[in-house]
Motif scaffolding. Sequence first.
Motif, PDB file in Angstrom:
ATOM      1  N   GLU B  37     -61.510 -53.535 -90.043  1.00 55.82           N
ATOM      2  CA  GLU B  37     -61.747 -54.979 -90.154  1.00 55.82           C
ATOM      3  C   GLU B  37     -60.668 -55.758 -89.406  1.00 55.82           C
ATOM      4  O   GLU B  37     -60.955 -56.721 -88.697  1.00 55.82           O
ATOM      5  N   GLU B  38     -59.422 -55.320 -89.531  1.00 56.62           N
ATOM      6  CA  GLU B  38     -58.330 -56.022 -88.858  1.00 56.62           C
ATOM      7  C   GLU B  38     -58.473 -55.901 -87.337  1.00 56.62           C
ATOM      8  O   GLU B  38     -58.226 -56.857 -86.606  1.00 56.62           O
ATOM      9  N   ARG B  41     -61.083 -58.317 -86.219  1.00 55.80           N
ATOM     10  CA  ARG B  41     -60.588 -59.701 -86.247  1.00 55.80           C
ATOM     11  C   ARG B  41     -59.645 -59.971 -85.075  1.00 55.80           C
ATOM     12  O   ARG B  41     -59.657 -61.049 -84.493  1.00 55.80           O
ATOM     13  N   GLN B 139     -50.229 -58.469 -92.136  1.00 52.56           N
ATOM     14  CA  GLN B 139     -50.526 -59.604 -91.243  1.00 52.56           C
ATOM     15  C   GLN B 139     -50.081 -59.230 -89.833  1.00 52.56           C
ATOM     16  O   GLN B 139     -49.052 -58.564 -89.678  1.00 52.56           O
ATOM     17  N   ASN B 176     -57.305 -58.209 -95.463  1.00 51.18           N
ATOM     18  CA  ASN B 176     -58.392 -59.097 -95.046  1.00 51.18           C
ATOM     19  C   ASN B 176     -59.575 -58.885 -95.982  1.00 51.18           C
ATOM     20  O   ASN B 176     -59.490 -58.086 -96.915  1.00 51.18           O
ATOM     21  N   LYS B 177     -60.636 -59.614 -95.737  1.00 54.31           N
ATOM     22  CA  LYS B 177     -61.886 -59.407 -96.500  1.00 54.31           C
ATOM     23  C   LYS B 177     -62.853 -58.627 -95.612  1.00 54.31           C
ATOM     24  O   LYS B 177     -63.118 -59.025 -94.480  1.00 54.31           O
TER      25      LYS B 177
END
Lengths: 331, 250
Positions: B37-38, B41, B139, B176-177
């Motif tokens: 997911e990261e 993104r 992050q 993250n979501k």
Amino acid sequence: MPDTILVVVEQREGKLNRVSWETITAGQAIAAATGWTLEAAVVGGNASTFAAEVAAKKVAKVYAVESPKLEPYTPDAFAAALKQLLTAKQPKLVLMPHTYQVRDFVPKLATAMGRAVISDCIGFKHENGKLVFTRQMFQGKFAADVSFTSDAPWFATFQNGAFRGDKAEAGASAAPIETVSVEIADGVVRNKPQEVFKEAKQAVDLTQAEIIVSVGRGIKEQKNVEIAKQLADALGGDLAASRPICDNGWLPMDRQIGSSGQTVAPKLYLALGISGAIQHIVGMKGSRTIIAVNKDSEAPIFEIADYAIVGNLFDIVPPLIEEVKKARAGS
Amino acid sequence: MKQVPQKDAPLKLNETAAWIREDVSYEVNEPDAFALEEALRQKEKHGGEVVVITSGPARAQQVLREALAKGADRAIHLEDNAFVGLDAFNTAKAFAAAIKDETFDLVFTGLQSDDYGYAQTGVILAELLGWPHATIIMQIEKTDGGIRVKRELEAGFFQFVDMPLPAVLTIQSGINKLRYATLIGIKQAKNKPLRKVALAEVQSAIGENLQKIERLYVPQKTKKTEHIEGTPSEIAKKLVDKLRNELRVL
């Protein structure tokens, strides 16, 4: 010359991290079983400050490994410094606590030396002259006995709480301290760490709670967290959760119990729908009484529970809230 | 990414008593889902390409298909049952060999796996590639000279670290979501490239395992556990009795 065990202790925020004593205890136990010599190493910009504290324990020698490049911590500098020490001293076995910092550099260090790490161990066995390390697998559903098949040095890390830090034996006299100045060339350290900080809004201190009701994945949906809250309120306790619940945003991060959250030891820990992954258990296994409700009878949480209820928490909790309220009203 | 047994799958030992029976349901290792997911993104922010890689038997392809459906551009599958038994050192060596002709800027892994739980493969891979790394990342921001990452430390502490690229990051769950694959994504995934790498292609890079599971077993209980049984209301009554008379917390 007998084989040597080297325990690398950890400092944090200008103090020895107390899990270091647990690793010293582990080292003393392995030394007693194998007849090997136990030594310790302190690594950092001000290693000598801590070396004397470690030298008071029953160890044959303490190395204070120093270089200005070791402050602040970086994996590049720590791996380079320890590689020099290990190459010079050639211990058979290197032990460290399984902290976030060790996890950050020890696989790199071992790889740089062509060796392996048996990480996150909870114990050891010395059987017929062979040393094996016990660790949890499949989220604690199984334990595995793991041996090294390579040449020394062997690296193993121990889980927080695997040994008792207060059982680390003191030495008859202070162990000698040898200062080892390591050379770390310019350019070796690539990361630039900033100051360590705490998120300001850590509002809840669960470490002081006497009763904790904690929810895990079994709660299924955010709206269901409410029944756990009602139970916590009825008991006069605090609400907490395992990591996935906080990751989902169903409860704030400061309610999280486990290796990345708070470590608690209440009188009563009531685990609702928590399977009992290692990362959660290290944060709550010191609780005086653990009650676990889980529909999976094989859930690892039952291994450490005093009272086990195999069943659906949505069936169990509502009548429990009522009974607790009745008991309170009657007393 | 890695395929692991489903969290609530009942696991049984196989006849060697050193591994589990593999006829269970599998899912993607949860921390790896956050790593993917990261990556997606970061691509949405900065452009580029997301490549997913896994090792394992044919069943592991499911992990790659799901990743492609969520938006990864292409996949690499080191396909052989033998990969399941590799230690972290050799798994990382196999990955390093399989991607030697690639030019990635960032490699993401989950911070640990739900089966072995060694928490090592990403860091070992960084060392083999000669790249810097940072672990347990919450992050990631692009900077002029590279990236700034937020590391999670213990006891509620954090730290920002500036580092150059290329780099390896191990990603913490919850960074993250997670997104779901869309129907159109699932459709498109079928046409995305998936390169299979046979064991023979990376065999020369890997060696004997440096550690060996001697035996696997159900852990011995250290605590005496009392089971409380009955209907829900009986259980509630029994529990309250314990809370009041034995634990004295009521």
